[in-house]
Design a protein around this motif. Structure first.
Motif, short mmCIF file in Angstrom:
data_model
loop_
_atom_site.label_atom_id
_atom_site.label_comp_id
_atom_site.label_asym_id
_atom_site.label_seq_id
_atom_site.Cartn_x
_atom_site.Cartn_y
_atom_site.Cartn_z
N VAL A 1 -69.37 -54.76 -24.87
CA VAL A 1 -68.38 -54.53 -23.59
C VAL A 1 -68.82 -55.13 -22.41
O VAL A 1 -68.01 -55.60 -21.74
CB VAL A 1 -68.28 -53.17 -23.84
N VAL B 1 -64.67 -58.86 -28.51
CA VAL B 1 -64.16 -57.59 -27.83
C VAL B 1 -62.59 -57.65 -28.26
O VAL B 1 -61.99 -56.55 -28.53
CB VAL B 1 -64.32 -57.54 -26.24
N PRO C 1 -60.31 -56.64 -32.85
CA PRO C 1 -60.67 -55.51 -33.51
C PRO C 1 -61.01 -55.60 -34.97
O PRO C 1 -61.50 -54.72 -35.36
CB PRO C 1 -59.52 -54.53 -33.15
N LYS D 1 -65.03 -45.29 -23.91
CA LYS D 1 -63.85 -45.87 -23.95
C LYS D 1 -63.37 -46.83 -25.02
O LYS D 1 -62.29 -46.78 -25.85
CB LYS D 1 -63.26 -46.46 -22.56
N PHE D 2 -64.57 -47.71 -25.24
CA PHE D 2 -64.23 -48.55 -26.62
C PHE D 2 -64.31 -47.90 -27.59
O PHE D 2 -63.52 -48.42 -28.78
CB PHE D 2 -65.31 -49.57 -26.45
N VAL E 1 -62.90 -44.84 -28.29
CA VAL E 1 -61.64 -44.50 -28.57
C VAL E 1 -60.60 -45.45 -28.97
O VAL E 1 -59.70 -45.52 -29.87
CB VAL E 1 -61.18 -43.47 -27.35
N LYS E 2 -60.58 -46.80 -28.23
CA LYS E 2 -60.01 -47.83 -28.40
C LYS E 2 -59.90 -48.13 -29.52
O LYS E 2 -58.81 -48.79 -30.43
CB LYS E 2 -60.27 -48.92 -27.24
N LEU E 3 -61.00 -48.39 -30.39
CA LEU E 3 -61.24 -48.86 -31.82
C LEU E 3 -60.86 -47.90 -32.87
O LEU E 3 -60.34 -48.22 -33.94
CB LEU E 3 -62.65 -49.29 -32.11
N GLY E 4 -60.81 -46.52 -32.42
CA GLY E 4 -60.49 -45.56 -33.29
C GLY E 4 -61.73 -45.05 -34.08
O GLY E 4 -61.56 -44.21 -35.14
N ASP F 1 -59.96 -39.43 -30.11
CA ASP F 1 -59.55 -39.14 -28.59
C ASP F 1 -60.60 -39.17 -27.80
O ASP F 1 -61.84 -39.20 -28.06
CB ASP F 1 -58.51 -38.12 -28.52
N ASN F 2 -60.47 -38.72 -26.44
CA ASN F 2 -61.52 -38.70 -25.40
C ASN F 2 -62.41 -37.47 -25.65
O ASN F 2 -63.46 -37.62 -25.49
CB ASN F 2 -60.85 -38.28 -24.01
N ASP G 1 -59.13 -39.33 -18.46
CA ASP G 1 -59.81 -40.56 -17.89
C ASP G 1 -61.26 -40.50 -18.22
O ASP G 1 -62.01 -39.60 -17.56
CB ASP G 1 -59.35 -40.83 -16.69
#
Length: 408
Positions: A272, A297, A300, A337-338, A340-343, A347-348, A390
């Protein structure tokens, strides 16, 4: 348990750094990291080194403690379960590993420990650069210098000429592997790390069996740098307790991880951070590497099997590989954050648990740390904003308590 390192038998007259414990009540939004529990208007009471009470502010009543309305969010101190406190993020890791004097390495440890605390990290699993981490642990525990709680490997163990041999303990043959482990045990290691592969598999079967067996004989967990399917499968079959980094995996390997309850510390921050030219160039990352990281990046599918493992139930633990190129020891939110983005996490809140309760479980400290609960050690951080909305809120750490001592 193995024999303790010599410094633990020293009589400590007066620590150089010894902030007093406090009796204090912090008010704010409370994320206990027990499941998805959120107390919107809550409090955490710290008395000495422990959490005395956690609850809703409406139930607080009268108290003799100092009261601070933080206006922010309270959560457990974070774990970074993969860091290199002796590295400073420059591209040429070999250069600093070979030429840094022990004194300079110690200063890097000191500075990076402060950066960790300022980022809300109260426990660091330092996976080696050199034997300086023995001295760093002594400095923290004897009150010579403020730092997070350290879980250290001493030197990581590699086959002669193996991956990052220039910063590890080299060994050849089963007997040398056992000696290498025993030297780390003598120094006071908390766990043993091996480099299971680079582009190819490393260690003979006899060497791999010996290094893992010797660690376990001495009561220490083991972890392995393992980045592709054949390596991950192999080290798990030989009895490793944790996988660092991970990579593409077969369904068979994922099932093996599940069957044996083996977690993965996924370390996404180098990709990242190196993909950001304005960051990477400050650390002398070459342009070809920046372009390579940007492709990584943006794709995915590279992480499909890691995501499949996570969704199947393999525990995923937060670790940034801090100290690696372009990854400072204060980098927290980009990794989460990454994930979460990837799964890799749902969640946060799942991301936060990977750095708190799940990490405490990995490090066998879940009876003392990882959640905000009565009776646990008072590792508490206060951040501005709400990280459930956030994760960049973690960039605004206002206070860091480690065992009830306010270190930030």
């Amino acid at each position: 348990m193995p024999e303790q390192p010599a410094w633990r038998f020293q009589k400590l007259i007066k620590p150089l750094y010894d902030p007093p414990p406090q009796h204090i009540v912090l008010k704010g939004r409370v994320l206990t990291c027990v499941g998805d529990t959120v107390i919107e208007d809550g409090f955490v009471e710290i008395d000495g080194d422990e959490i005395k009470a956690v609850g809703s502010a409406s139930d607080l009543g009268e108290t003799s403690a100092d009261l601070i309305d933080t206006g922010g969010t309270l959560l457990p101190g974070l774990f970074n379960s993969h860091a290199h406190l002796g590295w400073d993020g420059i591209h040429d890791l070999a250069q600093q590993s070979i030429f840094d004097s022990p004194e300079i390495a110690a200063y890097k440890y000191a500075g990076n420990m402060l950066s960790s605390l300022r980022a809300g990290v109260t426990t660091v699993r330092d996976l080696g650069v050199n034997a300086t981490n023995f001295a760093a642990k002594q400095a923290v525990e004897q009150g010579i210098f403020p730092g997070p709680r350290l879980l250290i490997t001493g030197e990581s163990i590699v086959q002669t000429g193996g991956h990052t041999y220039w910063t590890c303990r080299e060994a050849s043959g089963a007997d040398e592997m056992r000696r290498a482990v025993r030297d780390q045990v003598r120094g006071g290691a908390d766990l043993i790390k091996i480099m299971g592969c680079h582009d190819t598999l490393e260690f003979t079967d006899a060497e791999l069996e010996a290094v893992i067996d010797e660690a376990h004989r001495n009561g220490l967990p083991t972890t392995a740098h393992a980045t592709f399917d054949a390596c991950i499968n192999r080290v798990v079959r030989f009895g490793i307790d944790c996988v660092e980094h991970g990579g593409q995996m077969s369904a068979e390997t994922i099932q093996l991880l599940l069957d044996r309850g083996i977690p993965i510390v996924t370390t996404m921050a180098p990709i990242v951070m190196q993909a950001q030219p304005e960051v990477a160039r400050k650390y002398n990352i070459p342009e070809w590497k920046i372009a390579e990281r940007q492709r990584a990046v943006a794709d995915p599918s590279r992480y499909d099997s890691l995501v499949a493992a996570a969704q199947a139930g393999v525990p995923i633990v937060f670790g940034t590989d801090a100290g690696s190129p372009a990854v400072g020891h204060d980098i927290v939110a980009p990794e989460l954050k990454f994930m979460v983005k990837l799964g890799l996490v749902p969640d946060n809140y799942g991301a936060l648990r990977s750095a708190t309760s799940v990490a405490a479980w990995l490090n066998k400290l879940d009876d003392k740390l990882g959640t905000l609960e009565t009776g646990k050690l008072a590792d508490v951080i206060v951040v501005a904003g709400n990280p459930l909305e956030d994760l960049d809120a973690l960039e605004g750490v206002r206070m860091t308590f480690k065992a009830g001592r306010c270190l930030v």
